[in-house]
Enzyme design. Structure first.
Site, mmCIF file in Angstrom:
data_model
loop_
_atom_site.group_PDB
_atom_site.id
_atom_site.type_symbol
_atom_site.label_atom_id
_atom_site.label_comp_id
_atom_site.label_asym_id
_atom_site.label_seq_id
_atom_site.Cartn_x
_atom_site.Cartn_y
_atom_site.Cartn_z
ATOM 1 N N ARG A 39 -19.995 -27.654 0.010
ATOM 2 C CA ARG A 39 -20.676 -27.022 -1.120
ATOM 3 C C ARG A 39 -19.672 -26.549 -2.171
ATOM 4 O O ARG A 39 -18.493 -26.362 -1.906
ATOM 5 C CB ARG A 39 -21.518 -25.830 -0.676
ATOM 6 C CG ARG A 39 -20.724 -24.685 -0.025
ATOM 7 C CD ARG A 39 -20.351 -23.580 -1.000
ATOM 8 N NE ARG A 39 -19.443 -22.611 -0.423
ATOM 9 C CZ ARG A 39 -18.138 -22.601 -0.646
ATOM 10 N NH1 ARG A 39 -17.568 -23.520 -1.412
ATOM 11 N NH2 ARG A 39 -17.366 -21.662 -0.104
ATOM 12 N N GLU A 45 -19.400 -14.837 -6.525
ATOM 13 C CA GLU A 45 -18.301 -14.858 -5.555
ATOM 14 C C GLU A 45 -18.154 -13.489 -4.907
ATOM 15 O O GLU A 45 -18.095 -12.463 -5.579
ATOM 16 C CB GLU A 45 -16.985 -15.231 -6.257
ATOM 17 C CG GLU A 45 -16.945 -16.675 -6.744
ATOM 18 C CD GLU A 45 -16.934 -17.707 -5.615
ATOM 19 O OE1 GLU A 45 -16.656 -17.349 -4.449
ATOM 20 O OE2 GLU A 45 -17.224 -18.881 -5.902
ATOM 21 N N GLY A 137 -11.652 -25.241 0.202
ATOM 22 C CA GLY A 137 -12.573 -24.361 -0.514
ATOM 23 C C GLY A 137 -13.954 -24.962 -0.728
ATOM 24 O O GLY A 137 -14.789 -24.395 -1.426
ATOM 25 N N SER A 139 -15.912 -25.688 1.854
ATOM 26 C CA SER A 139 -16.626 -25.302 3.072
ATOM 27 C C SER A 139 -16.819 -26.426 4.084
ATOM 28 O O SER A 139 -17.937 -26.717 4.527
ATOM 29 C CB SER A 139 -17.973 -24.642 2.752
ATOM 30 O OG SER A 139 -18.313 -23.864 3.871
ATOM 31 N N SER A 140 -15.700 -26.999 4.472
ATOM 32 C CA SER A 140 -15.759 -27.963 5.580
ATOM 33 C C SER A 140 -16.202 -27.268 6.855
ATOM 34 O O SER A 140 -16.833 -27.878 7.712
ATOM 35 C CB SER A 140 -14.393 -28.628 5.786
ATOM 36 O OG SER A 140 -13.430 -27.701 6.243
ATOM 37 N N ASP A 185 -22.407 -20.317 2.791
ATOM 38 C CA ASP A 185 -21.985 -21.687 3.078
ATOM 39 C C ASP A 185 -22.941 -22.374 4.051
ATOM 40 O O ASP A 185 -23.344 -23.530 3.851
ATOM 41 C CB ASP A 185 -20.566 -21.698 3.666
ATOM 42 C CG ASP A 185 -19.549 -21.113 2.713
ATOM 43 O OD1 ASP A 185 -19.902 -20.858 1.541
ATOM 44 O OD2 ASP A 185 -18.398 -20.898 3.139
ATOM 45 N N TYR A 235 -9.556 -11.206 3.699
ATOM 46 C CA TYR A 235 -11.009 -11.306 3.559
ATOM 47 C C TYR A 235 -11.710 -10.126 4.245
ATOM 48 O O TYR A 235 -12.514 -9.431 3.611
ATOM 49 C CB TYR A 235 -11.474 -12.663 4.115
ATOM 50 C CG TYR A 235 -12.938 -12.939 3.944
ATOM 51 C CD1 TYR A 235 -13.435 -13.526 2.798
ATOM 52 C CD2 TYR A 235 -13.834 -12.604 4.949
ATOM 53 C CE1 TYR A 235 -14.796 -13.789 2.659
ATOM 54 C CE2 TYR A 235 -15.181 -12.858 4.823
ATOM 55 C CZ TYR A 235 -15.654 -13.451 3.673
ATOM 56 O OH TYR A 235 -16.988 -13.706 3.546
#
Ligand code: ADP
Ligand code: MG
Length: 381
Positions: A39, A45, A137, A139-140, A185, A235
């Site tokens: 995505r 964000e 970035g 979203s694998s 995600d 994060y």
């Protein structure tokens, strides 16, 4: 244009690759195949874990899982993505071995099996392949989780509730990969719609599709090819700062706070928490506004909000990096660029050329379209 942009492999190509590996490793044909997309988020964000809005779209880049039940209690899983850490094959006893460990990539899969909503699952063999760049970035990780969950649904169906599926995959990332991610995600990987972005309300977990197919508009993804993602403690630190700010404001989450309330509480917040909350409160508003502007095809307005979002991430949330700042500045110099990812259709070539001239690194580009979420795939070619 084609020569400037990377070509994304189709679902059929990925299935063919995974199938060939399956036959080679397990000596028989796979029976089942499923996929889920990566995505890109247009705006919103660090709002998902603050119960705000996000506006992502699913990509044509996919993770594909092919496989077949076996008659035991063991899972044999291979990834073809050489960017993942070795070994690329794991053999799991499904009754005893679903705890995190090495290789790291298998933790995403173990987490999904652990949180699968119709567990326990019987043994199976599977091969994974993906066209979503790992750690880029896009979203694998959610794409892998949701593709794998969709694969398990074919082995042993659950109740099919899509939001619960996204939540189970998010829990997998929390508990087994150790990443306390928001819901965005996984949600868009499950519920993405062709030709649409999704305005997701991360408090109520409702999503509204926002049309995003316009022949005058192009979505260009630029990969800086530097790995500066918010890893390690950064994060969780941001999350904690937001929770602290919400608590001081007397709110369950920053979604419920206004800028006026934040100003009034300024003396009680440290400067960092104040800046983090400022970003989140305004970003939630910007995201709603951007969805409205998109519906009206007011792309200049959407672009303006995207630029404000980037500036706020850089200055208030402090999660940008010099390379990204450079890319955004370069893109915005080009006539016909609304925001970093949204361009007038005729501006693609000159934008790519300009970025290549200005950017000190080596960027790669994808022209892309909003695509559908997770689905079952056919194995017959
Ligand atoms: P992103 O989600 O932005 O791509 P993450 O760091 O969240 O970055 O997730 C990347 C990690 O997910 C990889 O390092 C790997 O461990 C795992 N992963 C994702 N896709 C695959 C895949 N196809 N095969 C094996 N591991 C994968
Ligand atoms: Mg990820």
């Amino acid at each position: 244009m084609a020569t400037l942009c990377l070509v994304v492999r189709t679902a059929a190509e990925l299935v063919a690759e995974a199938r060939a590996k399956f036959v080679q490793e397990f000596g028989e044909e796979p029976q089942l195949a499923a996929c889920a997309p990566g995505r890109v988020n247009l705006i919103g964000e660090h709002t998902d874990y603050n119960e705000g809005y996000v506006l992502p779209m699913a990509l044509p880049m996919l993770t594909v899982v092919v496989g077949k039940p076996n008659s035991g209690h063991d899972a044999h899983i291979i990834t073809l993505n050489k960017d993942a850490d070795k070994p690329w094959r794991v053999d799991l006893n499904l009754q005893t071995e679903l705890v995190s460990g090495q290789p790291r990539w298998a933790n995403y899969v173990k987490g999904v099996i652990h949180h699968y909503r119709a567990s326990p699952v019987p043994g199976f063999n599977a091969v994974i392949t993906s066209s979503v760049p790992l750690g880029g970035g896009l979203s694998s990780s959610a794409s892998l989780e949701v593709a794998f969950y969709s694969f398990l649904q074919q082995i042993k169906p659950d109740d099919g509730v899509k939001v619960s599926k996204a939540v189970a995959c998010q829990q997998a990332e929390h508990s087994h990969a150790g990443v306390p991610c928001g819901i965005m995600d996984q949600f868009v990987a499950v519920l993405g719609e062709k030709g649409h972005a999704l305005l997701i309300d991360c408090r109520s977990l409702e999503a509204k599709p926002v049309p995003l197919l316009d022949k005058n508009l192009v979505i260009l993804i630029t990969n800086s090819n530097v790995k500066h993602s918010l890893t390690g403690s950064e994060y969780p630190t941001r999350r904690r700062q937001c929770e602290q700010a919400a608590a001081i404001l007397g709110k369950n989450s920053l979604r419920e706070a206004t800028m006026k309330e934040l100003e009034d509480a300024k003396g009680r917040l440290d400067e960092v928490a104040y800046k983090r909350a400022w970003h989140v409160i305004e970003e939630i508003q910007r995201t709603e506004q951007a969805a409205e502007a998109l519906k009206r095809a007011e792309y200049k307005e959407v672009g303006k909000l995207m630029v404000e979002s980037h500036n706020s991430l850089r200055d208030l949330y402090e999660v940008s990096c010099p390379e990204l700042d450079e890319l955004v500045s370069a893109a915005l110099e080009v006539d016909g660029v609304f925001g970093m990812t949204l361009l007038q259709a005729d501006a693609v070539d000159r934008t790519i050329r300009h970025i290549q001239e200005q950017y000190s690194g080596n960027a790669t580009f994808y022209v892309t379209t909003p695509s559908e979420g997770a689905r079952v795939l056919s194995l017959s070619s």
